[in-house]
Design an enzyme around this catalytic site. Sequence first.
Site, PDB file in Angstrom:
ATOM      1  N   SER A  99     -24.665   5.284  16.004  1.00  0.00           N
ATOM      2  CA  SER A  99     -23.667   5.869  15.487  1.00  0.00           C
ATOM      3  C   SER A  99     -22.656   5.180  14.753  1.00  0.00           C
ATOM      4  CB  SER A  99     -23.076   6.826  16.532  1.00  0.00           C
ATOM      5  OG  SER A  99     -21.574   7.245  15.804  1.00  0.00           O
ATOM      6  N   TYR A 143     -17.135   7.619  23.462  1.00  0.00           N
ATOM      7  CA  TYR A 143     -18.094   8.039  22.882  1.00  0.00           C
ATOM      8  C   TYR A 143     -18.794   6.947  22.311  1.00  0.00           C
ATOM      9  CZ  TYR A 143     -21.430   9.871  19.186  1.00  0.00           C
ATOM     10  OH  TYR A 143     -22.366  10.102  18.346  1.00  0.00           O
ATOM     11  N   GLU A 192     -19.660   5.538  14.398  1.00  0.00           N
ATOM     12  CA  GLU A 192     -18.412   5.645  15.277  1.00  0.00           C
ATOM     13  C   GLU A 192     -18.307   4.004  15.946  1.00  0.00           C
ATOM     14  OE1 GLU A 192     -15.985   7.416  15.916  1.00  0.00           O
ATOM     15  OE2 GLU A 192     -16.435   8.955  14.389  1.00  0.00           O
TER      16      GLU A 192
END
Length: 327
Positions: A124, A148, A126
């Site tokens: 990801s 996460y 992120e």
Amino acid sequence: MSKRALITGITGQDGSYLAELLLKKNYEVYGLVRRTSNVSTSRIDHILDKINIVIGDMCDQSSLIHVMKECEPDEIYNLAAQSFVGSSWSQPLYTGDVTALGVTRLLEAIKINELDAKFYQASSSEMYGKVQETPQTEKTPFYPRSPYAVAKLYGHWITVNYRESFDMFACSGILFNHESPRRGIEFVTRKISDGVARIYHGLQDELKLGNLDAKRDWGFAGDYVEAMWLMLQQEKPDDYVVATGETHTVREFCEIAFEAAGLDWEKYVKVDPRFMRPAEVELLLGDSTKARKALGWEPKVSFKELARMMVKSDIELVERNIRSMKK
């Protein structure tokens, strides 16, 4: 003979689009789901008769070993995760167990069964978090800003580790934000398109959001699953950034989404501090040059087309729900 693919997270947005793509390519598709009392298959109901559902749990090593033995897949796409950043703050341990250690359990299940299978890990954007350079490439240092993102980073590096340690064909796709009408309602783009639809139909009169200045590189999930498949068709495993190379603010998404319904966003959107993250990721912008050159991949759906597509779908969905309630 047709190839076999196992998709974890098949009931999610990406899993449903990937399953459709693989079926078109004549794959035998297996989808991993947990045995719970309320498995939601709404995104794959239209193809349920064409795929094979297998029961397993990303937190249960023995179940994954059994699933690998049962399916004997040629390709494995790990899309399963506790995938909502917001929830990772309230469920940090569960997020780590599924999103981080779950990857290791899958890789171990491949190794224990001695499968000659190709593995895709859904990494990801992120992971870049507090970005160290813009745009972000495969070589940009990571700086995760949520449980996460930290879990995804573990999953990313354990995939690299197994590739280098055990000569496994294991790839990671570092996917930037990708949306669609099938996006979960808790994600900001879908929250906006659903809010627009409800306001359009007179069911609510305002939409509360967090940071309107957050910038993201948003693409269409249907385009991005094609990049996943392409990664596993290469001669050598590698990691790739998948992104549009454009950045837009939440505010811009609001403008286009409300405009698609003939509404003025400023009349309805309210900033609510409750939706601000403890550690905000301000700007994500991906450089997918490597994927475009090596895989021949490129996004097809534009930012505006994506926002309009989501609003149109949600307006129709809300209308169907209103009709069914009147019956």
